[in-house]
Design a protein around this motif. Structure first.
Motif, PDB file in Angstrom:
ATOM      1  N   GLU A 131      23.958  32.268   8.941  1.00  0.00           N
ATOM      2  CA  GLU A 131      23.998  33.043  10.184  1.00  0.00           C
ATOM      3  C   GLU A 131      24.794  32.307  11.262  1.00  0.00           C
ATOM      4  O   GLU A 131      25.566  32.919  12.004  1.00  0.00           O
ATOM      5  CB  GLU A 131      22.583  33.331  10.681  1.00  0.00           C
ATOM      6  N   GLU A 132      24.609  30.987  11.348  1.00  0.00           N
ATOM      7  CA  GLU A 132      25.350  30.202  12.340  1.00  0.00           C
ATOM      8  C   GLU A 132      26.845  30.276  12.063  1.00  0.00           C
ATOM      9  O   GLU A 132      27.658  30.453  12.989  1.00  0.00           O
ATOM     10  CB  GLU A 132      24.867  28.749  12.324  1.00  0.00           C
ATOM     11  N   TYR A 133      27.237  30.147  10.796  1.00  0.00           N
ATOM     12  CA  TYR A 133      28.658  30.226  10.426  1.00  0.00           C
ATOM     13  C   TYR A 133      29.197  31.619  10.722  1.00  0.00           C
ATOM     14  O   TYR A 133      30.318  31.771  11.225  1.00  0.00           O
ATOM     15  CB  TYR A 133      28.825  29.889   8.946  1.00  0.00           C
ATOM     16  N   TYR A 134      28.404  32.624  10.404  1.00  0.00           N
ATOM     17  CA  TYR A 134      28.819  34.004  10.646  1.00  0.00           C
ATOM     18  C   TYR A 134      29.105  34.237  12.128  1.00  0.00           C
ATOM     19  O   TYR A 134      30.149  34.780  12.497  1.00  0.00           O
ATOM     20  CB  TYR A 134      27.713  34.937  10.156  1.00  0.00           C
ATOM     21  N   LEU A 135      28.179  33.804  12.987  1.00  0.00           N
ATOM     22  CA  LEU A 135      28.328  34.032  14.418  1.00  0.00           C
ATOM     23  C   LEU A 135      29.435  33.177  15.035  1.00  0.00           C
ATOM     24  O   LEU A 135      30.162  33.638  15.920  1.00  0.00           O
ATOM     25  CB  LEU A 135      27.006  33.751  15.128  1.00  0.00           C
ATOM     26  N   ARG A 136      29.582  31.968  14.547  1.00  0.00           N
ATOM     27  CA  ARG A 136      30.558  31.038  15.143  1.00  0.00           C
ATOM     28  C   ARG A 136      31.971  31.267  14.642  1.00  0.00           C
ATOM     29  O   ARG A 136      32.937  31.189  15.419  1.00  0.00           O
ATOM     30  CB  ARG A 136      30.126  29.592  14.851  1.00  0.00           C
ATOM     31  N   VAL A 137      32.118  31.578  13.338  1.00  0.00           N
ATOM     32  CA  VAL A 137      33.456  31.655  12.738  1.00  0.00           C
ATOM     33  C   VAL A 137      33.882  33.093  12.436  1.00  0.00           C
ATOM     34  O   VAL A 137      34.975  33.515  12.809  1.00  0.00           O
ATOM     35  CB  VAL A 137      33.508  30.809  11.441  1.00  0.00           C
ATOM     36  N   LEU A 138      33.013  33.834  11.766  1.00  0.00           N
ATOM     37  CA  LEU A 138      33.425  35.156  11.295  1.00  0.00           C
ATOM     38  C   LEU A 138      33.407  36.217  12.388  1.00  0.00           C
ATOM     39  O   LEU A 138      34.293  37.086  12.415  1.00  0.00           O
ATOM     40  CB  LEU A 138      32.534  35.594  10.126  1.00  0.00           C
ATOM     41  N   VAL A 139      32.428  36.180  13.275  1.00  0.00           N
ATOM     42  CA  VAL A 139      32.355  37.198  14.326  1.00  0.00           C
ATOM     43  C   VAL A 139      33.614  37.240  15.188  1.00  0.00           C
ATOM     44  O   VAL A 139      34.166  38.324  15.426  1.00  0.00           O
ATOM     45  CB  VAL A 139      31.083  37.015  15.181  1.00  0.00           C
ATOM     46  N   PRO A 140      34.144  36.108  15.678  1.00  0.00           N
ATOM     47  CA  PRO A 140      35.388  36.183  16.455  1.00  0.00           C
ATOM     48  C   PRO A 140      36.544  36.804  15.659  1.00  0.00           C
ATOM     49  O   PRO A 140      37.333  37.573  16.221  1.00  0.00           O
ATOM     50  CB  PRO A 140      35.677  34.713  16.805  1.00  0.00           C
ATOM     51  N   GLN A 141      36.638  36.490  14.369  1.00  0.00           N
ATOM     52  CA  GLN A 141      37.693  37.075  13.536  1.00  0.00           C
ATOM     53  C   GLN A 141      37.500  38.585  13.405  1.00  0.00           C
ATOM     54  O   GLN A 141      38.455  39.360  13.516  1.00  0.00           O
ATOM     55  CB  GLN A 141      37.685  36.428  12.151  1.00  0.00           C
TER      56      GLN A 141
END
Length: 218
Positions: free
Chosen positions: A169-179
């Motif tokens: 979830e942390e990776y998703y919010l930090r990296v994938l969400v902006p993309q």
């Protein structure tokens, strides 16, 4: 400190022509695909038991919640992160096939017909993750979510990036969400009927490619 936007957000209204397209395409597909929907329901029920449909709260236009429907692809009563990796152990054997071919998403045609969703738009998000988006990205929830879209057509790539992460979830919010928000923003700037139809064709190609046999060779 960054100020969080207030919920619900001011929704962006869908243009009448796009809403007419949503109603026409979703109703036509629900009728045409009715035998397949029944077959898939029987298949899920026979291999995984009930419930056949997975019902989950998602964020709609303006940050308002709605019930999204999918064919259940995960084991019953399983817990875990709010995002699903490509090799998530919670997914059933038949669920992997449904996900690969995007067949689990077909019940969302009902959401499109109801007006909860549109044919092409941002991916519908769960409330817990939506409220944890960076404040500068939460404007995306002013828009009606889509059955398909630029991010949905990269769902397998995004899922693969979550595999092996200690905190998906942390990776998703930090990296994938902006993309994802960046790709959605590009679509929303040019969300004409022509662009919508182009994404519908791309979605058909995406599904057909996923249906091709893997491996092989001469």
């Amino acid at each position: 400190m960054t100020r969080r936007p207030s919920w619900p957000l001011d929704p962006v209204r869908l243009r009448p022509a796009r809403r007419l397209l949503d109603v026409f395409v979703s109703s036509a597909l629900l009728l045409l695909l009715a035998p397949l929907l029944v077959l898939l329901a029987l298949l899920v029920g026979a291999t995984s038991g009930r419930p056949v449909l997975f019902r989950q709260t998602r964020i709609g236009a303006g940050g308002r919640e709605f019930a999204l429907y999918k064919f259940r692809s995960m084991r019953k009563d399983c817990t875990g992160p709010g995002v699903t990796g490509g090799s998530d152990a919670r997914v059933t054997r038949i669920g992997r096939v449904l996900r690969r071919l995007s067949l689990d998403e077909l019940p969302q045609l009902w959401n499109v017909l109801r007006g909860d969703m549109t044919l092409v738009g941002p991916r519908p998000e769960v409330p817990d993750l939506a409220r944890r988006y960076p404040a500068e990205r939460q404007w995306i929830f002013r828009h009606r979510p889509g059955l398909t879209g630029p991010c949905q057509l990269r769902s397998r790539q995004y899922a693969a990036q979550l595999d092996g992460r200690p905190d998906p979830e942390e990776y998703y919010l930090r990296v994938l969400v902006p993309q994802r928000v960046l790709r959605d923003a590009e679509f929303l700037r040019h969300a004409t009927l022509r662009t919508v139809l182009t994404y519908l064709v791309r979605t058909i190609v995406y599904v057909l490619r996923a249906a091709r046999p893997r491996g092989g060779g001469s």
